[in-house]
Design a protein around this motif. Structure first.
Motif, PDB file in Angstrom:
ATOM      1  N   SER A   1       0.889  -1.145   0.000  1.00  0.00           N
ATOM      2  CA  SER A   1       0.000   0.000   0.000  1.00  0.00           C
ATOM      3  C   SER A   1       0.930   1.198   0.000  1.00  0.00           C
ATOM      4  O   SER A   1       1.621   1.452   0.981  1.00  0.00           O
ATOM      5  CB  SER A   1      -0.861  -0.009   1.258  1.00  0.00           C
ATOM      6  N   TYR A   2       0.987   1.908  -1.120  1.00  0.00           N
ATOM      7  CA  TYR A   2       2.035   2.922  -1.277  1.00  0.00           C
ATOM      8  C   TYR A   2       1.505   4.107  -2.077  1.00  0.00           C
ATOM      9  O   TYR A   2       1.148   3.962  -3.237  1.00  0.00           O
ATOM     10  CB  TYR A   2       3.233   2.285  -1.989  1.00  0.00           C
ATOM     11  N   SER A   3       1.460   5.250  -1.416  1.00  0.00           N
ATOM     12  CA  SER A   3       1.075   6.472  -2.105  1.00  0.00           C
ATOM     13  C   SER A   3       2.289   7.377  -2.178  1.00  0.00           C
ATOM     14  O   SER A   3       3.016   7.524  -1.191  1.00  0.00           O
ATOM     15  CB  SER A   3      -0.051   7.171  -1.348  1.00  0.00           C
TER      16      SER A   3
ATOM     17  N   ASN B   1      -3.823  -5.823  -2.839  1.00  0.00           N
ATOM     18  CA  ASN B   1      -4.152  -4.923  -3.950  1.00  0.00           C
ATOM     19  C   ASN B   1      -4.831  -5.682  -5.093  1.00  0.00           C
ATOM     20  O   ASN B   1      -5.741  -5.168  -5.741  1.00  0.00           O
ATOM     21  CB  ASN B   1      -2.893  -4.250  -4.485  1.00  0.00           C
TER      22      ASN B   1
ATOM     23  N   THR C   1      -8.364  -6.316  -4.053  1.00  0.00           N
ATOM     24  CA  THR C   1      -9.162  -5.098  -4.214  1.00  0.00           C
ATOM     25  C   THR C   1      -9.555  -4.896  -5.666  1.00  0.00           C
ATOM     26  O   THR C   1     -10.719  -4.661  -5.983  1.00  0.00           O
ATOM     27  CB  THR C   1      -8.356  -3.871  -3.730  1.00  0.00           C
TER      28      THR C   1
ATOM     29  N   ASP D   1     -13.430  -5.371  -7.441  1.00  0.00           N
ATOM     30  CA  ASP D   1     -14.046  -4.065  -7.639  1.00  0.00           C
ATOM     31  C   ASP D   1     -14.851  -4.035  -8.930  1.00  0.00           C
ATOM     32  O   ASP D   1     -14.394  -4.506  -9.970  1.00  0.00           O
ATOM     33  CB  ASP D   1     -12.970  -2.983  -7.673  1.00  0.00           C
TER      34      ASP D   1
ATOM     35  N   LEU E   1     -15.610  -1.525 -10.743  1.00  0.00           N
ATOM     36  CA  LEU E   1     -15.014  -0.650 -11.748  1.00  0.00           C
ATOM     37  C   LEU E   1     -14.013  -1.419 -12.623  1.00  0.00           C
ATOM     38  O   LEU E   1     -13.960  -1.228 -13.836  1.00  0.00           O
ATOM     39  CB  LEU E   1     -14.314   0.519 -11.042  1.00  0.00           C
TER      40      LEU E   1
ATOM     41  N   GLN F   1      -4.760   5.692 -11.558  1.00  0.00           N
ATOM     42  CA  GLN F   1      -4.298   5.321 -10.217  1.00  0.00           C
ATOM     43  C   GLN F   1      -2.865   5.785  -9.985  1.00  0.00           C
ATOM     44  O   GLN F   1      -2.551   6.322  -8.941  1.00  0.00           O
ATOM     45  CB  GLN F   1      -4.363   3.801 -10.013  1.00  0.00           C
TER      46      GLN F   1
ATOM     47  N   GLN G   1      -3.541   9.808  -9.177  1.00  0.00           N
ATOM     48  CA  GLN G   1      -3.772   9.665  -7.741  1.00  0.00           C
ATOM     49  C   GLN G   1      -2.526   9.235  -6.984  1.00  0.00           C
ATOM     50  O   GLN G   1      -2.568   9.106  -5.766  1.00  0.00           O
ATOM     51  CB  GLN G   1      -4.899   8.663  -7.509  1.00  0.00           C
ATOM     52  N   PHE G   2      -1.432   9.035  -7.672  1.00  0.00           N
ATOM     53  CA  PHE G   2      -0.150   8.691  -7.050  1.00  0.00           C
ATOM     54  C   PHE G   2      -0.216   7.388  -6.251  1.00  0.00           C
ATOM     55  O   PHE G   2       0.562   7.202  -5.325  1.00  0.00           O
ATOM     56  CB  PHE G   2       0.329   9.807  -6.117  1.00  0.00           C
ATOM     57  N   GLN G   3      -1.170   6.508  -6.551  1.00  0.00           N
ATOM     58  CA  GLN G   3      -1.264   5.257  -5.787  1.00  0.00           C
ATOM     59  C   GLN G   3      -0.408   4.199  -6.469  1.00  0.00           C
ATOM     60  O   GLN G   3      -0.882   3.435  -7.301  1.00  0.00           O
ATOM     61  CB  GLN G   3      -2.728   4.801  -5.696  1.00  0.00           C
TER      62      GLN G   3
ATOM     63  N   ILE H   1      -1.556   0.032  -5.782  1.00  0.00           N
ATOM     64  CA  ILE H   1      -2.694  -0.525  -6.522  1.00  0.00           C
ATOM     65  C   ILE H   1      -2.494  -0.320  -8.018  1.00  0.00           C
ATOM     66  O   ILE H   1      -2.876  -1.164  -8.832  1.00  0.00           O
ATOM     67  CB  ILE H   1      -4.028   0.088  -6.031  1.00  0.00           C
TER      68      ILE H   1
ATOM     69  N   LEU I   1      -2.565  -3.158 -10.887  1.00  0.00           N
ATOM     70  CA  LEU I   1      -3.379  -3.093 -12.104  1.00  0.00           C
ATOM     71  C   LEU I   1      -2.533  -3.312 -13.347  1.00  0.00           C
ATOM     72  O   LEU I   1      -2.970  -3.973 -14.298  1.00  0.00           O
ATOM     73  CB  LEU I   1      -4.098  -1.739 -12.188  1.00  0.00           C
TER      74      LEU I   1
ATOM     75  N   ARG J   1      -0.507  19.734 -11.006  1.00  0.00           N
ATOM     76  CA  ARG J   1      -0.152  18.919  -9.852  1.00  0.00           C
ATOM     77  C   ARG J   1       0.730  17.739 -10.251  1.00  0.00           C
ATOM     78  O   ARG J   1       1.750  17.468  -9.625  1.00  0.00           O
ATOM     79  CB  ARG J   1      -1.445  18.437  -9.195  1.00  0.00           C
TER      80      ARG J   1
ATOM     81  N   ARG K   1      -4.608   8.078   5.672  1.00  0.00           N
ATOM     82  CA  ARG K   1      -5.536   6.964   5.477  1.00  0.00           C
ATOM     83  C   ARG K   1      -6.387   6.668   6.705  1.00  0.00           C
ATOM     84  O   ARG K   1      -7.438   6.041   6.609  1.00  0.00           O
ATOM     85  CB  ARG K   1      -4.768   5.694   5.114  1.00  0.00           C
TER      86      ARG K   1
ATOM     87  N   PHE L   1      -4.254  12.790   1.033  1.00  0.00           N
ATOM     88  CA  PHE L   1      -4.953  12.002   0.016  1.00  0.00           C
ATOM     89  C   PHE L   1      -6.085  12.829  -0.584  1.00  0.00           C
ATOM     90  O   PHE L   1      -7.092  12.284  -1.016  1.00  0.00           O
ATOM     91  CB  PHE L   1      -5.487  10.708   0.631  1.00  0.00           C
TER      92      PHE L   1
ATOM     93  N   SER M   1      -6.678  14.407  -3.311  1.00  0.00           N
ATOM     94  CA  SER M   1      -7.193  14.206  -4.673  1.00  0.00           C
ATOM     95  C   SER M   1      -8.100  12.981  -4.711  1.00  0.00           C
ATOM     96  O   SER M   1      -9.077  12.939  -5.459  1.00  0.00           O
ATOM     97  CB  SER M   1      -6.051  14.085  -5.674  1.00  0.00           C
ATOM     98  N   GLN M   2      -7.808  11.983  -3.887  1.00  0.00           N
ATOM     99  CA  GLN M   2      -8.695  10.816  -3.822  1.00  0.00           C
ATOM    100  C   GLN M   2      -9.993  11.154  -3.108  1.00  0.00           C
ATOM    101  O   GLN M   2     -11.067  10.717  -3.517  1.00  0.00           O
ATOM    102  CB  GLN M   2      -7.991   9.680  -3.094  1.00  0.00           C
TER     103      GLN M   2
ATOM    104  N   GLY N   1      -7.791   1.878   0.888  1.00  0.00           N
ATOM    105  CA  GLY N   1      -7.247   1.145  -0.259  1.00  0.00           C
ATOM    106  C   GLY N   1      -8.054  -0.090  -0.600  1.00  0.00           C
ATOM    107  O   GLY N   1      -7.527  -1.058  -1.143  1.00  0.00           O
ATOM    108  N   GLU N   2      -9.350  -0.070  -0.259  1.00  0.00           N
ATOM    109  CA  GLU N   2     -10.171  -1.258  -0.519  1.00  0.00           C
ATOM    110  C   GLU N   2     -11.105  -1.089  -1.705  1.00  0.00           C
ATOM    111  O   GLU N   2     -11.936  -1.948  -1.976  1.00  0.00           O
ATOM    112  CB  GLU N   2     -11.002  -1.587   0.739  1.00  0.00           C
ATOM    113  N   ALA N   3     -11.003   0.015  -2.398  1.00  0.00           N
ATOM    114  CA  ALA N   3     -11.845   0.212  -3.585  1.00  0.00           C
ATOM    115  C   ALA N   3     -11.063   1.026  -4.602  1.00  0.00           C
ATOM    116  O   ALA N   3     -10.105   1.720  -4.264  1.00  0.00           O
ATOM    117  CB  ALA N   3     -13.141   0.922  -3.202  1.00  0.00           C
ATOM    118  N   LEU N   4     -11.498   0.913  -5.847  1.00  0.00           N
ATOM    119  CA  LEU N   4     -10.846   1.645  -6.928  1.00  0.00           C
ATOM    120  C   LEU N   4     -11.628   2.901  -7.242  1.00  0.00           C
ATOM    121  O   LEU N   4     -12.844   2.917  -7.183  1.00  0.00           O
ATOM    122  CB  LEU N   4     -10.791   0.782  -8.187  1.00  0.00           C
ATOM    123  N   LEU N   5     -10.889   3.936  -7.614  1.00  0.00           N
ATOM    124  CA  LEU N   5     -11.547   5.175  -8.001  1.00  0.00           C
ATOM    125  C   LEU N   5     -11.527   5.331  -9.503  1.00  0.00           C
ATOM    126  O   LEU N   5     -10.474   5.237 -10.091  1.00  0.00           O
ATOM    127  CB  LEU N   5     -10.791   6.343  -7.402  1.00  0.00           C
TER     128      LEU N   5
END
Lengths: 314, 427
Positions: free
Chosen positions: A60-62, A76, A79, A83, A85, A271, A275-277, A280, A284, B63, B207, B386, B388-389, B423-427
């Protein structure tokens, strides 16, 4: 084209390797030395990022919270795969792939026939057909976005039952049509080019023999031309399908994913880049890589062709 | 060949900068370029020059471009213009060099309005310098409010504004497309009812922040959006409305005009459009343009107007951090803020500038008073690393405004936002 026997099936290789001579051994050793630098470079630029993505996908890394980086194992992937989506976007991507490749195959085949049979102005026609492929996808995306625009586009004017103010990008279906038209327009020439190479492999004397036997044009197409082109068609479909599965540019330019027109690549992009994730997002991209492998596997199986054939080896 | 060599060496000199006078790069967004160029020149000293680098027009692209540079430890990013919502993200990633000691006191003295000051602190440190501050007020046609019998000199509520507009055939302009400004509206509505999207005490925990949007305040906010969406005062393009779409409804050919919550640029916009399409017919109609404090969500509870603007951050990897901080102080001082307000319509974040003669000449006194009061009492968006999320998650559950309901929307968005943060769902 001069050989009399056509390679109907892959010629059977003798089982058991022939004993290699000293010279052959030395040559293959030299070959290894020669490709080694290239392989090393390839590993550096492709294997490293791939392994890095695999590694990052377990965290889990942002990017904006580097201190909160935490090992989460396969969470990840869980998830992503659970999901909604992800599956909506996968369905979109598969839909785009199947529809665009189907259209490209048919139109591309027609173009290939035209290029193959042309007697005069060959260069001119071939060049004209290939122009869209020379255009950058982003440019093609913008061009078609303007074309479909309800304020300055021409598409609404050309379609008789549509009003001038019809907004293509307001809804899912119509947005998808616009995206696919741009995709098809841009890549059909590539398909045509690969199919043209396949057409050139179909022996003229077989066609003539079929003609003498009284086969109609339709029968010649289905019984002689297409079976002999199977390897070329598979390569064309494989290349295009893998490309289409990774569709990004047209969506990015034309809708930016609005109205659920997102593809898997676009989801991954959002992502990681927006979102800098990194965690995840990497998961993907690994899933994207795996699904590309699956697609490739399925296509090779469906066409029952081995790749050595397609390369004209053996 | 010689020319290209010469060009190459001059480029190298410009990039290297280790010898001679260093050049500080200031990444700016495209608002107010002329004045910013002038500021860069004026704030260059014998020790360093400031060079302007232009960022893309969209906030998302600004950004990501800055973040990609900073994540790679770019030493050539010295100064940057930051949207306030980027500050917590960047500060948490330790991409901003905090102002310390006297410098911090200078950047954030008592003169800085509270709403703007709140945007530049992170973990009790001053991580950026407020340059200009944006806020929203309600713009309206005096004749419309008068006809509806609404006294705009007193605080008004969203209910009153929507009712007044519907009764008189007017409209209410807001920003409700699926984008950041819609979150600005939702956040202000919730804060105006005494709530928050994320619990302010835990918001800096990233988080682990507590999601508090499913509250009475969240429901009050949803009720306002629902009321407007169902009302005849809703503009036809409500679901895709942005800062520009409702401007044309203020002085329409037919009809009484509108109430519109919008940023400070509106005044100069209409002033420049007198007698032109989309603007007031003449001076007299321009005089009919009124302004008042952002409406209350709940009657009697002070509204929390939105806060925007630009803060100046100093890159953590800059080769000349001391020079860069000195320059940041210079481009955000009272003189600089006054120039930005007078030339570009970008309002100051310091009270003393609102009181200056230059501004009083350029803007009506009561409007300046309203702006400074709004910035001073405005509410920031969640200060989360976080953000932006958070923003995207809210947008996905609150859009379209026509589907918002007090019973379900706050709850659904709280569940989704919690899942996203974990972190349990996707945006």
């Amino acid at each position: 084209m001069s050989t009399a026997t056509a390679p109907k099936k892959a010629p059977k290789k003798s089982t058991g390797k022939p004993v290699a001579s000293d010279r052959a051994k030395a040559e293959s050793r030299l070959a290894l030395y020669l490709v080694a630098p290239a392989v090393a470079l390839m590993l550096l630029v492709t294997a490293f990022p791939m392994l890095r993505a695999l590694y990052l996908s377990l965290f889990s890394y942002s990017l904006t919270a580097p201190d909160d980086r935490e090992f989460v194992g396969l969470a990840n992937y869980g998830t992503a795969l659970t999901d909604r989506l992800f599956w909506i976007d996968t369905a979109n991507t598969v839909g785009i792939m199947i529809i665009t490749v189907a259209f490209e195959l048919v139109i591309g085949f027609v173009f290939a026939m035209v290029m193959h049979r042309l007697i005069f102005a060959r260069g001119l026609v071939r060049t004209s057909i290939l122009i869209p492929y020379g255009i950058i996808t982003v440019v093609s995306g913008f061009a078609w976005q303007f074309a479909f625009s309800n304020t300055n586009g021409f598409v609404n004017g050309w379609i008789p039952f549509l009003g001038d103010d019809f907004t293509w990008f307001a809804e899912y279906q119509t947005s998808m049509v616009a995206i696919m038209v741009s995709e098809i327009w841009k890549t059909t020439p590539f398909m045509a080019l690969l199919l043209l190479a396949g057409l050139a492999q179909v022996p003229e004397d077989m066609l003539e023999a079929a003609k003498v036997d009284g086969a109609t044009w339709w029968q010649r197409l289905w019984k002689v031309i297409l079976p002999n082109m199977r390897a070329a068609i598979m390569v064309a479909v494989l290349f295009r399908a893998l490309d289409a599965y990774r569709i990004f540019d047209n969506i990015f330019v034309m809708t930016a994913g609005a109205n659920n027109t997102e593809s898997i690549s676009f989801l991954t992009y959002r992502q990681v880049i927006e979102q800098f994730q990194l965690g995840i997002g990497s998961a993907l991209s690994v899933l994207l890589f795996l699904s590309v492998l699956v697609v490739a596997f399925v296509i090779v199986k469906v066409f029952r062709v081995n790749l050595a054939d397609a390369r004209q080896e053996g | 060949m010689v020319a290209s060599l010469a060009l190459g060496s001059s480029l190298l000199a410009a990039c290297g900068g280790s010898e001679g006078k260093p050049t500080l790069n200031w990444y700016i967004n495209p608002d107010g370029q002329d004045t910013l160029n002038q500021l860069a020149e004026d704030c260059s000293t014998d020790d360093y020059d400031i060079a302007i680098q232009l960022l893309p027009a969209s906030a998302t692209d600004q950004r990501t471009q800055l973040a990609r540079r900073l994540a790679a430890g770019d030493s050539s990013t010295d100064l940057m213009s930051l949207d306030p919502v980027f500050v917590p993200e960047f500060a948490n990633a330790e991409w901003l060099k905090p102002f310390e000691g006297d410098l911090a006191d200078e950047v954030l003295d008592d003169d800085v309005l509270k709403g703007a000051a709140e945007t530049v602190t992170w973990n009790d440190q001053v991580v950026a310098a407020p340059q200009w501050a944006n806020t929203q007020v309600v713009w309206f046609r005096k004749s419309l409010a008068e006809a509806a019998g609404l006294d705009m000199s007193q605080p008004v509520t969203w209910d009153q504004v929507i009712d007044a507009a519907s009764e008189e055939g007017g409209t209410v302009g807001v920003q409700a497309n699926r984008y950041e400004a819609y979150v600005v509206w939702i956040n202000s509505l919730i804060q105006g009812a005494g709530g928050n999207i994320l619990d302010p005490d835990t918001v800096e925990d990233g988080r682990d922040a507590k999601v508090t949007i499913d509250s009475a305040a969240g429901k009050d906010a949803a009720a306002v959006i629902q009321k407007l969406a169902d009302s005849p005062a809703a503009q036809p393009d409500l679901t895709t409305s942005n800062e520009g779409t409702s401007l044309g409804q203020m002085f329409p050919e037919n009809g009484p005009g509108e109430f519109m919550t919008n940023w400070t640029f509106v005044y100069k916009n209409y002033e420049g459009l007198i007698g032109k399409p989309g603007g007031p017919k003449d001076e007299q109609e321009f005089e009919d343009l009124g302004w008042a404090r952002y409406p209350q969500t709940v009657e009697g509870e002070e509204s929390r107007p939105p806060i925007g603007g630009i803060d100046i951050g100093v890159g953590a990897f800059s080769e000349h951090p001391d020079f860069a901080q000195e320059a940041a102080v210079c481009v955000t001082n009272a003189e600089a803020q006054s120039a930005l307000a007078v030339n570009e319509g970008l309002m100051p974040s310091r009270q003393s500038v609102y009181d200056s003669a230059e501004l009083k000449e350029a803007y009506p006194a009561d409007l300046l008073q309203l702006y400074s009061e709004s910035v001073d009492t405005g509410g920031p968006r969640p200060k989360s690393a976080f953000y932006s999320q958070v923003s995207s998650a809210i947008q996905s559950r609150w859009h379209s405004p026509r589907s918002v309901s007090p019973e379900s929307t706050p709850k659904q968005s709280a569940d989704f936002l919690t899942a996203i943060l974990r972190g349990e769902a996707l945006l």
